[in-house]
Motif scaffolding. Structure first.
Motif, PDB file in Angstrom:
ATOM      1  N   ALA A 408       0.912  -1.138  -0.087  1.00 27.52           N
ATOM      2  CA  ALA A 408       0.178   0.077   0.103  1.00 27.52           C
ATOM      3  C   ALA A 408       1.090   1.218   0.054  1.00 27.52           C
ATOM      4  O   ALA A 408       1.842   1.465   0.772  1.00 27.52           O
ATOM      5  CB  ALA A 408      -0.893  -0.188   1.386  1.00 27.52           C
ATOM      6  N   GLY A 409       0.483   2.276  -0.727  1.00 25.33           N
ATOM      7  CA  GLY A 409       1.364   3.535  -0.849  1.00 25.33           C
ATOM      8  C   GLY A 409       1.441   4.105   0.605  1.00 25.33           C
ATOM      9  O   GLY A 409       2.409   4.642   0.969  1.00 25.33           O
ATOM     10  N   ASP A 410       0.228   3.961   1.387  1.00 25.31           N
ATOM     11  CA  ASP A 410       0.250   4.368   2.821  1.00 25.31           C
ATOM     12  C   ASP A 410       0.294   3.292   3.773  1.00 25.31           C
ATOM     13  O   ASP A 410      -0.454   2.466   3.878  1.00 25.31           O
ATOM     14  CB  ASP A 410      -1.044   5.177   2.989  1.00 25.31           C
ATOM     15  N   PRO A 411       1.729   2.842   4.572  1.00 25.48           N
ATOM     16  CA  PRO A 411       1.741   1.694   5.312  1.00 25.48           C
ATOM     17  C   PRO A 411       0.915   1.687   6.244  1.00 25.48           C
ATOM     18  O   PRO A 411       0.678   0.560   6.907  1.00 25.48           O
ATOM     19  CB  PRO A 411       3.115   2.181   5.764  1.00 25.48           C
ATOM     20  N   MET A 412       0.293   2.612   6.692  1.00 29.62           N
ATOM     21  CA  MET A 412      -0.970   2.748   7.895  1.00 29.62           C
ATOM     22  C   MET A 412      -1.979   1.778   7.279  1.00 29.62           C
ATOM     23  O   MET A 412      -3.072   1.326   7.983  1.00 29.62           O
ATOM     24  CB  MET A 412      -1.244   4.023   8.271  1.00 29.62           C
ATOM     25  N   LYS A 413      -2.155   1.584   6.033  1.00 31.51           N
ATOM     26  CA  LYS A 413      -3.550   1.151   5.513  1.00 31.51           C
ATOM     27  C   LYS A 413      -3.234  -0.319   4.959  1.00 31.51           C
ATOM     28  O   LYS A 413      -4.137  -0.924   4.262  1.00 31.51           O
ATOM     29  CB  LYS A 413      -3.880   2.051   4.143  1.00 31.51           C
ATOM     30  N   ALA A 414      -2.137  -1.047   5.518  1.00 31.17           N
ATOM     31  CA  ALA A 414      -1.964  -2.341   5.216  1.00 31.17           C
ATOM     32  C   ALA A 414      -3.116  -3.382   5.426  1.00 31.17           C
ATOM     33  O   ALA A 414      -3.533  -4.149   4.701  1.00 31.17           O
ATOM     34  CB  ALA A 414      -0.860  -2.933   6.060  1.00 31.17           C
ATOM     35  N   LYS A 415      -3.883  -3.046   6.446  1.00 27.08           N
ATOM     36  CA  LYS A 415      -5.258  -3.875   6.790  1.00 27.08           C
ATOM     37  C   LYS A 415      -6.344  -3.498   5.640  1.00 27.08           C
ATOM     38  O   LYS A 415      -6.884  -4.722   5.248  1.00 27.08           O
ATOM     39  CB  LYS A 415      -5.784  -3.328   8.128  1.00 27.08           C
ATOM     40  N   HIS A 416      -6.349  -2.332   5.212  1.00 30.20           N
ATOM     41  CA  HIS A 416      -7.248  -2.103   4.040  1.00 30.20           C
ATOM     42  C   HIS A 416      -6.950  -3.059   2.853  1.00 30.20           C
ATOM     43  O   HIS A 416      -7.716  -3.407   2.095  1.00 30.20           O
ATOM     44  CB  HIS A 416      -7.566  -0.885   3.660  1.00 30.20           C
ATOM     45  N   LEU A 417      -5.489  -3.043   2.375  1.00 32.22           N
ATOM     46  CA  LEU A 417      -5.033  -3.692   1.291  1.00 32.22           C
ATOM     47  C   LEU A 417      -5.451  -5.037   1.552  1.00 32.22           C
ATOM     48  O   LEU A 417      -5.901  -5.738   0.523  1.00 32.22           O
ATOM     49  CB  LEU A 417      -3.555  -3.344   1.416  1.00 32.22           C
ATOM     50  N   GLU A 418      -5.187  -5.673   2.596  1.00 29.57           N
ATOM     51  CA  GLU A 418      -5.538  -7.173   2.851  1.00 29.57           C
ATOM     52  C   GLU A 418      -7.187  -7.397   2.326  1.00 29.57           C
ATOM     53  O   GLU A 418      -7.193  -8.287   1.861  1.00 29.57           O
ATOM     54  CB  GLU A 418      -5.264  -7.601   4.197  1.00 29.57           C
ATOM     55  N   LYS A 419      -7.921  -6.533   2.880  1.00 32.76           N
ATOM     56  CA  LYS A 419      -9.445  -6.786   2.637  1.00 32.76           C
ATOM     57  C   LYS A 419      -9.674  -6.605   1.159  1.00 32.76           C
ATOM     58  O   LYS A 419     -10.286  -7.562   0.628  1.00 32.76           O
ATOM     59  CB  LYS A 419     -10.094  -5.525   3.428  1.00 32.76           C
ATOM     60  N   ALA A 420      -8.888  -5.506   0.518  1.00 38.70           N
ATOM     61  CA  ALA A 420      -9.082  -5.351  -0.921  1.00 38.70           C
ATOM     62  C   ALA A 420      -8.794  -6.370  -1.616  1.00 38.70           C
ATOM     63  O   ALA A 420      -9.478  -7.080  -2.533  1.00 38.70           O
ATOM     64  CB  ALA A 420      -8.608  -4.082  -1.442  1.00 38.70           C
ATOM     65  N   LEU A 421      -7.350  -6.990  -1.292  1.00 33.34           N
ATOM     66  CA  LEU A 421      -6.964  -8.232  -2.083  1.00 33.34           C
ATOM     67  C   LEU A 421      -7.610  -9.620  -1.924  1.00 33.34           C
ATOM     68  O   LEU A 421      -8.021 -10.334  -2.938  1.00 33.34           O
ATOM     69  CB  LEU A 421      -5.562  -8.449  -1.359  1.00 33.34           C
ATOM     70  N   PHE A 422      -8.149  -9.464  -0.795  1.00 33.37           N
ATOM     71  CA  PHE A 422      -8.799 -10.941  -0.384  1.00 33.37           C
ATOM     72  C   PHE A 422     -10.140 -11.027  -1.410  1.00 33.37           C
ATOM     73  O   PHE A 422     -10.797 -11.765  -1.628  1.00 33.37           O
ATOM     74  CB  PHE A 422      -9.117 -11.434   1.068  1.00 33.37           C
ATOM     75  N   GLN A 423     -10.857  -9.565  -1.532  1.00 33.47           N
ATOM     76  CA  GLN A 423     -12.126  -9.640  -2.156  1.00 33.47           C
ATOM     77  C   GLN A 423     -12.035  -9.813  -3.767  1.00 33.47           C
ATOM     78  O   GLN A 423     -12.589 -10.405  -4.290  1.00 33.47           O
ATOM     79  CB  GLN A 423     -12.315  -8.139  -1.929  1.00 33.47           C
ATOM     80  N   PHE A 424     -10.795  -9.442  -4.086  1.00 31.88           N
ATOM     81  CA  PHE A 424     -10.593  -9.626  -5.646  1.00 31.88           C
ATOM     82  C   PHE A 424     -10.237 -10.983  -5.737  1.00 31.88           C
ATOM     83  O   PHE A 424     -10.278 -11.666  -6.786  1.00 31.88           O
ATOM     84  CB  PHE A 424      -9.575  -8.681  -6.238  1.00 31.88           C
ATOM     85  N   ALA A 425      -9.607 -11.583  -4.811  1.00 27.91           N
ATOM     86  CA  ALA A 425      -9.213 -13.076  -4.868  1.00 27.91           C
ATOM     87  C   ALA A 425     -10.331 -14.084  -5.022  1.00 27.91           C
ATOM     88  O   ALA A 425     -10.775 -14.961  -5.972  1.00 27.91           O
ATOM     89  CB  ALA A 425      -8.264 -13.435  -3.776  1.00 27.91           C
ATOM     90  N   GLU A 426     -11.398 -13.441  -4.116  1.00 30.36           N
ATOM     91  CA  GLU A 426     -12.475 -14.354  -4.220  1.00 30.36           C
ATOM     92  C   GLU A 426     -13.426 -14.001  -5.425  1.00 30.36           C
ATOM     93  O   GLU A 426     -14.133 -14.858  -6.089  1.00 30.36           O
ATOM     94  CB  GLU A 426     -13.570 -14.012  -3.003  1.00 30.36           C
ATOM     95  N   GLU A 427     -13.273 -12.908  -6.032  1.00 33.01           N
ATOM     96  CA  GLU A 427     -13.870 -12.745  -7.309  1.00 33.01           C
ATOM     97  C   GLU A 427     -13.200 -13.521  -8.544  1.00 33.01           C
ATOM     98  O   GLU A 427     -13.567 -13.555  -9.498  1.00 33.01           O
ATOM     99  CB  GLU A 427     -13.728 -11.068  -7.534  1.00 33.01           C
ATOM    100  N   GLY A 428     -11.960 -14.149  -8.184  1.00 30.71           N
ATOM    101  CA  GLY A 428     -11.305 -14.684  -8.961  1.00 30.71           C
ATOM    102  C   GLY A 428     -10.233 -13.900 -10.105  1.00 30.71           C
ATOM    103  O   GLY A 428      -9.916 -14.217 -11.285  1.00 30.71           O
ATOM    104  N   ALA A 429     -10.329 -12.535  -9.673  1.00 33.10           N
ATOM    105  CA  ALA A 429      -9.541 -11.505 -10.540  1.00 33.10           C
ATOM    106  C   ALA A 429      -7.991 -11.759 -10.444  1.00 33.10           C
ATOM    107  O   ALA A 429      -7.217 -11.314 -11.142  1.00 33.10           O
ATOM    108  CB  ALA A 429      -9.825 -10.142 -10.350  1.00 33.10           C
ATOM    109  N   ALA A 430      -7.547 -12.257  -9.372  1.00 29.42           N
ATOM    110  CA  ALA A 430      -6.177 -12.519  -9.112  1.00 29.42           C
ATOM    111  C   ALA A 430      -6.115 -13.749  -7.993  1.00 29.42           C
ATOM    112  O   ALA A 430      -6.948 -13.981  -7.060  1.00 29.42           O
ATOM    113  CB  ALA A 430      -5.422 -11.274  -8.558  1.00 29.42           C
TER     114      ALA A 430
END
Length: 535
Positions: A408-430
């Motif tokens: 994440a560009g902002d290190p404080m938002k690592a948790k948000h990044l995890e949520k976003a990535l898992f959402q895209f993983a479940e969508e099958g996008a990555a």
């Protein structure tokens, strides 16, 4: 109609009139334009929008992501339902770009037939060949549309020969083009003995149809110049002598493809193709599942998730699971069992899609595709039933070919990044892998364009700028075997081990040598490049 091969009973009329199909093609062959015209003729939209036209009013209706509209490419599969004649068409538009082939592969598990679009000048291109192979694996019936005949194209026989040689399938002409490029006048409909004339003035008008009795009909000379008419008679005679006649059973078995010629941008040839889908494409077919196959005429409702789209409505952070109904008559408000979690789900607001527009689905039948909004309960490969424990099989997940680390560009938002990535993983996008050693995530995709799309979507949908960096690993394999053997393997190879978003163990590799070493040193552990999308 009674299927002679399997003696299956007649389907209920509502199910028998369903035709569920996907459109496959190489990028730029005109797939999205053809989709538009289907919707136009189905009365679903008033005016077909050009992919890159000005103004929101004329945006392509099937490409709803901002990126798709800006670039004029389809990167996610969308579904549309509309009535045409006596039939109910469920059309699933697939990404043409090869970097999104996994989404396309999964979409093809949810349809009963495919329309292959080829460019009259370019013929069979690489991506068409790949997608065709997927259809071949599933024995999907294929109907072919040769587009862009109003531009300079190849000779008709040359196009047909190329399809037969490259794809090893019999081709039978359903229509025959009259002239090409500037001289393209229209087609002779070989199935119904009609002359179809193209109207170049109005692109949204259905072509004029003239009933004729054979190629000797004097009426032909009123509409076609003498030189073109002579050529047409010669070519059709040759085609009838050299090419196989239309055999509907052979089409259903996937051994023969009828080909129509036309120009989607000029709305020409599209209506004939749509009629052909009704006549030649199959009604809803049985679905492969364990422990038994699911037949569409069964009265109990079953369905499976073949795609998840996150944030279709960015205001609501919603996720819509695309569900193909495999059997029964679904009604809004029904309670269905979510087989993976064994929990009942009340389906209170299912939607039917018309590209980006959606309406509440009061009812749906086997063969239909409905959207179920949910907050992450439904994943690709999930099966919904009225209580019986059935699992639909054959929805694959492929090992990624490109791996990068993401921050994440902002290190404080690592948790948000995890949520976003898992959402895209479940969508099958990555694919998202969490290495056993160290922090951060590794993202795996099939094609490089997916990193761009992923970065743009995380920034747009989560207001979270991210950066991707090269990873030391080049590919990933799922680990299978007896628990004791796998535990031993994991302990000894900690620096190569990660978990995917389902918690399954993954072996990250740098070189083919890594894989060969595992095969040699751990005979009781199996590495796999695909994983069934079910639990």
């Amino acid at each position: 109609m009674l299927d002679s091969a399997s003696n299956r009973p007649d389907l209920p009329p509502e199910i028998a009139r369903r035709r569920t199909f996907a459109i496959i093609s190489h990028p730029d062959a005109g797939k999205t334009t053809l989709t538009e015209k289907f919707l136009l003729f189905g009365g679903a939209i008033q005016m077909a929008g050009q992919v890159r036209a000005k103004g929101e009013a004329r945006r392509t209706r099937s490409d709803f992501m901002k990126m798709e509209q800006e670039r004029g490419i389809s990167v996610s599969a969308s579904a549309m339902s509309f009535d045409y004649g006596n039939f109910r068409y469920n059309l699933v538009d697939t990404p043409g770009h090869s970097d999104f082939s996994e989404d396309t592969y999964r979409t093809l598990t949810a349809v009963d037939a495919a329309i292959m679009v080829i460019d009259g000048a370019k013929g069979v291109e690489s991506q068409t060949r790949k997608l065709f192979e997927v259809c071949r694996l599933r024995d999907l019936p294929i109907l072919t549309f040769c587009n862009k005949m109003d531009r300079e194209a190849r000779e008709t026989f040359e196009i047909i020969d190329e399809i037969q040689e490259n794809l090893a399938i019999d081709v039978t002409p359903a229509s025959w083009p009259i002239g090409m490029g500037r001289d393209f006048l229209g087609c002779y409909d070989m199935i119904h003995d009609r002359l179809e004339l193209m109207d170049r003035a109005d692109r949204n008008r259905v072509a004029e149809s003239i009933k004729i009795s054979g190629l000797d009909d004097p009426k032909l000379a009123e509409h076609i110049p003498a030189d073109l008419l002579e050529k047409l008679r010669e070519e059709v005679e040759m085609a009838r002598a050299l090419l196989p006649a239309l055999d509907p059973q052979s089409v259903l078995e996937g051994h023969m493809t009828p080909i129509w010629f036309g120009s989607a941008i000029n709305s020409f040839g599209v209506k004939e193709l749509m009629d052909g889908i009704g006549e030649l494409a199959p009604e809803p077919q049985p679905t492969r599942a364990t422990p038994r196959e699911i037949a569409p005429e069964e009265t109990k409702v079953t369905g499976f998730v073949f795609k998840v789209q996150a944030n279709m409505d960015p205001k609501h952070r919603d996720r819509v699971a695309f569900v193909r109904l495999a059997s029964g008559h679904f009604e809004r408000g029904m309670k269905l069992t979510h087989v993976r979690s064994k929990k009942p789900m009340s389906i209170s607001n299912p939607v039917l899609f018309l590209a980006a527009d959606r309406e509440l689905a009061e009812e749906a039948w086997a063969g239909d595709i409905i959207g179920i909004p949910n907050h992450g309960q439904l994943r690709i490969g999930d099966t919904l039933t009225e209580g019986e424990v059935l699992k639909v099989t054959g929805i694959p997940s492929f090992a990624p070919e490109l791996l990068q680390t993401v921050r994440a560009g902002d290190p404080m938002k690592a948790k948000h990044l995890e949520k976003a990535l898992f959402q895209f993983a479940e969508e099958g996008a990555a694919k998202v892998f969490k290495p056993a050693i160290g922090s951060g995530f590794i993202v795996g995709v099939v094609g490089a364009l997916q990193f761009e799309v992923l970065g743009a979507r995380i920034e747009q949908e989560y207001a979270l700028p991210v950066r991707f960096d090269m990873s030391q690993f080049t590919s990933a394999r799922w680990v299978h075997g007896e628990k004791a053997a796998v535990d031993r393997f994991v302990t000894a190879n900690k620096q190569h081990i990660a978990h995917d978003n389902d918690g399954d163990i993954v072996f990250l590799t740098r070189l083919q040598w890594d894989i060969d070493r595992v095969v040699r040193d751990y005979p009781d552990v199996r590495l796999s490049a695909t994983k069934e999308m079910m639990v």
